[in-house]
Design a protein around this motif. Structure first.
Motif, PDB file in Angstrom:
ATOM      1  N   GLY A 134       7.576  -5.378  14.609  1.00 34.97           N
ATOM      2  CA  GLY A 134       6.622  -4.526  13.910  1.00 34.97           C
ATOM      3  C   GLY A 134       5.203  -5.057  13.880  1.00 34.97           C
ATOM      4  N   PHE A 135       4.884  -6.029  14.738  1.00 35.23           N
ATOM      5  CA  PHE A 135       3.530  -6.563  14.796  1.00 35.23           C
ATOM      6  C   PHE A 135       2.740  -5.846  15.877  1.00 35.23           C
ATOM      7  CE2 PHE A 135       5.863  -9.908  12.694  1.00 35.23           C
ATOM      8  CZ  PHE A 135       4.974 -10.370  11.750  1.00 35.23           C
ATOM      9  N   SER A 136       1.420  -5.725  15.653  1.00 34.11           N
ATOM     10  CA  SER A 136       0.569  -5.020  16.600  1.00 34.11           C
ATOM     11  C   SER A 136       0.300  -5.828  17.867  1.00 34.11           C
ATOM     12  CB  SER A 136      -0.762  -4.653  15.938  1.00 34.11           C
ATOM     13  OG  SER A 136      -1.426  -5.832  15.500  1.00 34.11           O
ATOM     14  N   GLY A 137       0.564  -7.108  17.821  1.00 36.66           N
ATOM     15  CA  GLY A 137       0.355  -7.978  18.984  1.00 36.66           C
ATOM     16  C   GLY A 137       0.903  -9.359  18.700  1.00 36.66           C
ATOM     17  N   TYR A 138       0.789 -10.229  19.686  1.00 37.13           N
ATOM     18  CA  TYR A 138       1.366 -11.564  19.532  1.00 37.13           C
ATOM     19  C   TYR A 138       0.560 -12.450  18.590  1.00 37.13           C
ATOM     20  CZ  TYR A 138      -2.022 -13.639  22.783  1.00 37.13           C
ATOM     21  OH  TYR A 138      -3.167 -14.093  23.389  1.00 37.13           O
ATOM     22  N   GLN A 139      -0.747 -12.237  18.474  1.00 35.70           N
ATOM     23  CA  GLN A 139      -1.551 -13.077  17.589  1.00 35.70           C
ATOM     24  C   GLN A 139      -1.192 -12.893  16.117  1.00 35.70           C
ATOM     25  OE1 GLN A 139      -5.642 -12.555  18.742  1.00 35.70           O
ATOM     26  NE2 GLN A 139      -5.398 -13.848  20.558  1.00 35.70           N
ATOM     27  N   PRO A 140      -1.004 -11.656  15.637  1.00 36.86           N
ATOM     28  CA  PRO A 140      -0.537 -11.510  14.250  1.00 36.86           C
ATOM     29  C   PRO A 140       0.832 -12.160  14.031  1.00 36.86           C
ATOM     30  CG  PRO A 140      -1.420  -9.428  15.039  1.00 36.86           C
ATOM     31  CD  PRO A 140      -1.359 -10.349  16.222  1.00 36.86           C
ATOM     32  N   LEU A 141       1.695 -12.113  15.046  1.00 39.76           N
ATOM     33  CA  LEU A 141       2.995 -12.760  14.936  1.00 39.76           C
ATOM     34  C   LEU A 141       2.835 -14.272  14.820  1.00 39.76           C
ATOM     35  CD1 LEU A 141       6.062 -12.698  14.909  1.00 39.76           C
ATOM     36  CD2 LEU A 141       6.016 -12.600  17.426  1.00 39.76           C
ATOM     37  N   ILE A 142       1.944 -14.847  15.607  1.00 37.13           N
ATOM     38  CA  ILE A 142       1.668 -16.288  15.513  1.00 37.13           C
ATOM     39  C   ILE A 142       1.174 -16.627  14.109  1.00 37.13           C
ATOM     40  CG2 ILE A 142       0.129 -18.149  16.283  1.00 37.13           C
ATOM     41  CD1 ILE A 142       0.273 -16.912  19.099  1.00 37.13           C
ATOM     42  N   ARG A 143       0.249 -15.821  13.577  1.00 39.73           N
ATOM     43  CA  ARG A 143      -0.257 -16.067  12.223  1.00 39.73           C
ATOM     44  C   ARG A 143       0.874 -16.000  11.194  1.00 39.73           C
ATOM     45  NH1 ARG A 143      -4.723 -13.188  14.288  1.00 39.73           N
ATOM     46  NH2 ARG A 143      -4.030 -11.201  13.389  1.00 39.73           N
TER      47      ARG A 143
END
Length: 79
Positions: A24-33
């Motif tokens: 449900g994340f818009s991209g990999y960077q929000p997932l990393i955060r």
């Protein structure tokens, strides 16, 4: 927010890109955060727990009764 540069293996980035939308994340960077935030909170909780445990042991060595310690802990956890 602050911008940083971090080197991550390409296969890890590929996995993050594949997994992000499934979680449900818009991209990999929000997932990393999110991963960094989860790990940080877990470490902070562990550190704070160890600090509280050490403080309680020190108070007991200095003669503070269990009842006083329990009362104080109750006050701060129910605030």
């Amino acid at each position: 927010m602050t911008s940083i540069t971090i080197r991550i293996p390409e296969d890890v980035v590929d996995d993050l890109k594949r997994l992000a939308p499934l979680l449900g994340f818009s991209g990999y960077q929000p997932l990393i955060r999110a991963y960094i935030g989860q790990g940080l909170r877990a470490d902070l909780e562990r550190f704070e727990s160890e600090t509280v445990t050490a403080l309680i042991a020190s108070l007991k060595r200095h003669g503070v009764s269990d009842a006083v310690i329990e009362t104080a802990l109750g006050e701060i956890t129910h605030s």
